[in-house]
Design an enzyme around this catalytic site. Structure first.
Site, PDB file in Angstrom:
ATOM      1  N   VAL A  98      -1.274  -2.338   5.399  1.00  0.00           N
ATOM      2  CA  VAL A  98      -0.769  -3.523   5.311  1.00  0.00           C
ATOM      3  C   VAL A  98      -0.221  -4.068   4.062  1.00  0.00           C
ATOM      4  O   VAL A  98       0.308  -4.863   4.021  1.00  0.00           O
ATOM      5  CB  VAL A  98      -2.267  -4.390   5.292  1.00  0.00           C
ATOM      6  CG1 VAL A  98      -2.365  -5.888   5.191  1.00  0.00           C
ATOM      7  CG2 VAL A  98      -2.974  -4.418   6.768  1.00  0.00           C
ATOM      8  N   GLU A  99      -0.721  -3.226   2.966  1.00  0.00           N
ATOM      9  CA  GLU A  99      -0.157  -3.425   1.515  1.00  0.00           C
ATOM     10  C   GLU A  99       1.451  -3.099   1.447  1.00  0.00           C
ATOM     11  O   GLU A  99       2.127  -3.620   0.728  1.00  0.00           O
ATOM     12  CB  GLU A  99      -1.045  -2.692   0.441  1.00  0.00           C
ATOM     13  CG  GLU A  99      -2.437  -3.381   0.308  1.00  0.00           C
ATOM     14  CD  GLU A  99      -2.386  -4.618  -0.321  1.00  0.00           C
ATOM     15  OE1 GLU A  99      -1.177  -5.119  -0.953  1.00  0.00           O
ATOM     16  OE2 GLU A  99      -3.272  -5.516  -0.253  1.00  0.00           O
ATOM     17  N   ASN A 100       1.847  -1.860   2.129  1.00  0.00           N
ATOM     18  CA  ASN A 100       3.017  -1.260   1.961  1.00  0.00           C
ATOM     19  C   ASN A 100       3.310  -0.368   3.035  1.00  0.00           C
ATOM     20  O   ASN A 100       3.226   0.712   2.978  1.00  0.00           O
ATOM     21  CB  ASN A 100       3.070  -0.593   0.406  1.00  0.00           C
ATOM     22  CG  ASN A 100       4.374  -0.004   0.008  1.00  0.00           C
ATOM     23  OD1 ASN A 100       5.318  -0.048   0.817  1.00  0.00           O
ATOM     24  ND2 ASN A 100       4.324   0.567  -1.146  1.00  0.00           N
TER      25      ASN A 100
END
Length: 182
Positions: A98-100
């Protein structure tokens, strides 16, 4: 205890139990030396069946990863950190996805978060993790350590806190991370 938190704990225990059963049934032993991290011998249960766990983590990270070498490296780091911190490696991988999702090491968000796990610079040097935040090992070490600390409460609250969410519009973040755990 919430249903999701209970499921997460059962899932984590299930991974350990599966590894122990596979070791017992197949008579597997580890030919490798125990993993040592900062002078601490890490639990070697995962070492007997690394490909199974590595495949699960890799499958979570793979959809948008740009480079298969980076993918394998990050997956290996995730498994090592999950052992050290006694976290489900899939949860760490889900946060990364989700973040990267592209696994770009030197990326910086508009909020200033850096690296694979999009860690805020004020965390640098904490939790026994030192080095540049765009280093995958440092980023995963810090991000997983932060998650570990936040998981003293409910899973959903920990995910929202990790993302810095305090408003209703952030609720989708936890959903996106949790969908990879089902």
């Amino acid at each position: 205890m919430s249903d999701r938190r209970t499921r997460a704990r059962i899932l984590t225990l299930g991974i350990y139990a599966t590894a122990i059963i596979l070791i017992g049934v197949a008579g597997l032993t580890t030919a490798r030396d125990p993993v040592v991290y900062e002078d601490t011998i890490v639990d070697t249960v995962y070492l007997a069946v690394p490909d199974t766990i590595l495949e699960a983590v890799t499958s979570i990270l793979a959809p948008r990863a740009r480079d298969t070498a980076d993918l394998r490296e990050v997956a290996t780091i995730v498994v090592a950190e999950s052992r050290r911190l006694h976290l489900d490696p899939r949860m760490i991988a889900s946060v990364i996805r989700v973040e990267n999702p592209w696994l770009i090491r030197d990326t910086t968000s508009s909020a200033g978060a850096v690296g694979i796990m999009q860690v805020m610079p004020f965390h640098a040097g904490n939790y026994g993790c030192s080095g540049p935040l765009d280093d995958s090992e440092v980023s995963v070490c810090l991000g997983a350590s932060i998650l570990r600390e936040y998981l003293e409460g409910a899973l959903r609250a920990a995910l929202l806190r990790y993302n810095g969410c305090s408003r209703a519009y952030c609720r989708g973040y936890a959903d996106r991370v949790e969908e990879n755990l089902d």
